[in-house]
Design an enzyme around this catalytic site. Structure first.
Site, short mmCIF file in Angstrom:
data_model
loop_
_atom_site.label_atom_id
_atom_site.label_comp_id
_atom_site.label_asym_id
_atom_site.label_seq_id
_atom_site.Cartn_x
_atom_site.Cartn_y
_atom_site.Cartn_z
CB SER A 131 0.32 -8.79 8.96
OG SER A 131 0.29 -8.95 10.08
CE LYS A 132 -2.22 -1.69 6.59
NZ LYS A 132 -1.22 -0.26 6.59
NE ARG A 133 -0.54 -11.35 13.05
CZ ARG A 133 0.29 -12.17 13.84
NH1 ARG A 133 0.49 -11.66 15.10
NH2 ARG A 133 1.04 -13.01 13.27
CG HIS A 134 3.75 -7.98 13.32
ND1 HIS A 134 3.18 -8.76 12.15
CD2 HIS A 134 3.69 -8.92 14.44
CE1 HIS A 134 3.02 -10.10 12.33
NE2 HIS A 134 3.42 -10.19 13.86
N GLY A 135 2.09 -3.38 13.47
CA GLY A 135 2.42 -1.95 13.56
C GLY A 135 2.55 -1.50 12.20
#
Length: 480
Positions: A251-255
């Site tokens: 997801s976005k939290r992984h970049g």
């Protein structure tokens, strides 16, 4: 003939998972001299957007994944937007209704919810009760004519198993008593994903469906539709999921996770394609670097892993650094125009050979095109700020005094080459009875404002004698 398709929903940017699926389809088609089709599955009218469809196509083209048939290039099996194919789907639904293989269901949302609640209380998976399964088509049509709302459900088998023959996973069995009489036409008159997918793959003569593992659970439903229509299904291959380093959903939290984000962050298309190749497939020989052309020659679906691929931004960045060093310098110059302009630098206003010399110098130490800009901005603008830690450490009275003494000799260096400059600086350090490093770091701060740059003497050669002298004199005026 091999015919494969990539069929994204235009509800967002092209995710790396989708890009990997498109790439595997493209490789398989090219390996077997087949056709690669792009189909836009825009039946989710609320979330689909034309701009997302254009963005997906732009991202695929940037990666070098070109399609043989599709929305903008045409073909013999269009239209290639599902939203333009509704009448085709309705004809096949009519056929299933008339043959008694599907039926109208009049159960309301409230009735369905009551059934779900009973299943919840009994702690069993919910399945539609088949309450409307035996309503005759004639009676159903009368009720619809009288204004009742209905969906259309397929008559799913209640016994035996449905087997998915998967090229990557082998045979995967699904017990039919777990399958529902699922909906193929919603009450608003729009057909569902599983149905339109089957019709399109059949009419577009798709030979192999290569898609993400999360679609495996849809496949038995689609096989039931193929069976009901008495048509031959394609071969299936479900590629592994791409998980985050902690094995959670990416997801976005992984970049960055979309192709456009990677472009904006300065990643090269060659590096992204190379990295995507390694997510679930390997060229063998424990290799990391492989070109698209070589991958086409070596790619086989049987060699795709069943196991989830782990997303590793560090590996991608390393691969990007490799390609950044290898790319033709004229090509790099063209690609860098955009990234410099984003930072207010118009490199076309500088001598092209000068810019190329700068790029050759800085690309050795950086990993992305965005980093090239930050590592080289002082080559194009002498109004830089001096790093405070460098000022405190290197602009001492002694160092500035030595620099002042060195200045006249620098003006006389012929040719103004890295080799000749280095000879002078080291001999002068010896003459001044100081470490060469003191002079080197002080000059570096003077002409760049930074404590870390490419090799000083090479940098001075690229900047040229006049610019180096001007920058040193300017700095001495400020700090001496």
């Amino acid at each position: 003939m091999v015919r494969v398709r990539f069929a994204p929903s235009p509800t967002g940017q092209l995710h790396i998972g989708g890009a990997r699926t498109a790439l595997f389809n493209y490789l398989f088609a090219k390996k077997h001299n087949g056709k690669f089709i792009l189909r836009i599955e825009d039946t989710d009218l609320e979330r689909s957007r034309e701009e997302w469809a254009k963005g997906i196509m732009r991202s695929l083209r940037w990666l070098g994944i070109e399609w043989d048939e599709g929305p903008d290039v045409g073909g013999d099996f269009g239209p290639y937007f599902q939203s333009q194919r509704k009448e085709i789907y309705l004809e096949y639904i009519k056929k299933l209704l008339e043959e008694g293989k599907a039926y109208y269901c009049f159960c309301t949302q409230e009735e369905i919810e009551r059934e779900r609640e009973i299943a919840r209380q009994q702690k069993i998976p919910y399945k539609y009760s088949k309450k409307c399964r035996n309503i005759s088509l004639e009676e159903a049509k009368k009720r619809i004519k009288n204004g009742e709302k209905a969906v259309v459900r397929i008559k799913a088998p209640v016994e035996g198993t449905t087997v998915v023959h998967d090229i990557i996973r082998g045979d995967v069995e699904f017990s039919n008593d777990q399958l529902d009489d699922f909906i193929i036409l919603k009450s608003d008159g729009n057909p569902t994903y599983n149905f339109v997918c089957v019709i399109d793959d059949y009419l577009m003569k798709i030979s192999h469906v290569i898609r993400a593992e999360e679609h495996l659970s849809n496949t038995p439903k689609q096989l039931i539709i193929y069976e009901a229509l008495n048509i031959q299904p394609p071969q299936f291959a479900h590629v592994p999921m791409i998980l985050a380093p902690d094995r959670s959903k990416l997801s976005k939290r992984h970049g960055a996770t979309s192709v456009e984000e990677f472009f904006e962050n300065g990643y090269l298309k060659e590096a992204i394609v190379n990295y995507l190749l390694l997510l679930g497939w390997s060229p063998g020989e424990d290799r990391t670097i492989i070109s698209l052309d070589e991958a086409i020659q070596k790619f086989e679906l049987e060699n795709v892993s069943k196991n989830a691929a782990i997303y590793d931004i560090n590996k991608l960045t390393w691969i990007n650094g490799y390609y950044l060093k290898e790319i033709d310098i004229d090509d790099l110059y063209e690609r860098m125009k955009y990234f410099y302009s984003k930072n207010g630098i118009d490199i076309s206003s500088f001598d092209k050979e000068y810019v190329k010399s700068v790029l050759k110098l800085v690309r050795e130490k950086v990993k992305t095109l965005a980093e090239v800009v930050s590592a080289s901005s002082y080559f194009f603008d002498s109004n830089y700020e001096y790093e405070q830690k460098g000022v405190e450490k290197y602009f001492t009275a002694d160092n500035l005094k030595y620099l002042q003494l060195l200045l006249n000799d620098l003006k006389n260096v012929q040719p103004f080459s890295a080799e000749e400059i280095e000879k002078l600086v080291r001999s002068k350090a010896e003459e001044f009875n100081t470490k060469a490093a003191n002079l080197i770091h002080t000059i570096r701060m003077c002409i760049s404002g930074r404590t870390v740059t490419p090799g000083l003497f090479e940098m001075m050669e690229v900047l040229g004698k006049d610019e180096v002298i001007n920058r040193i004199e300017k700095t001495l005026k400020i700090f001496a």
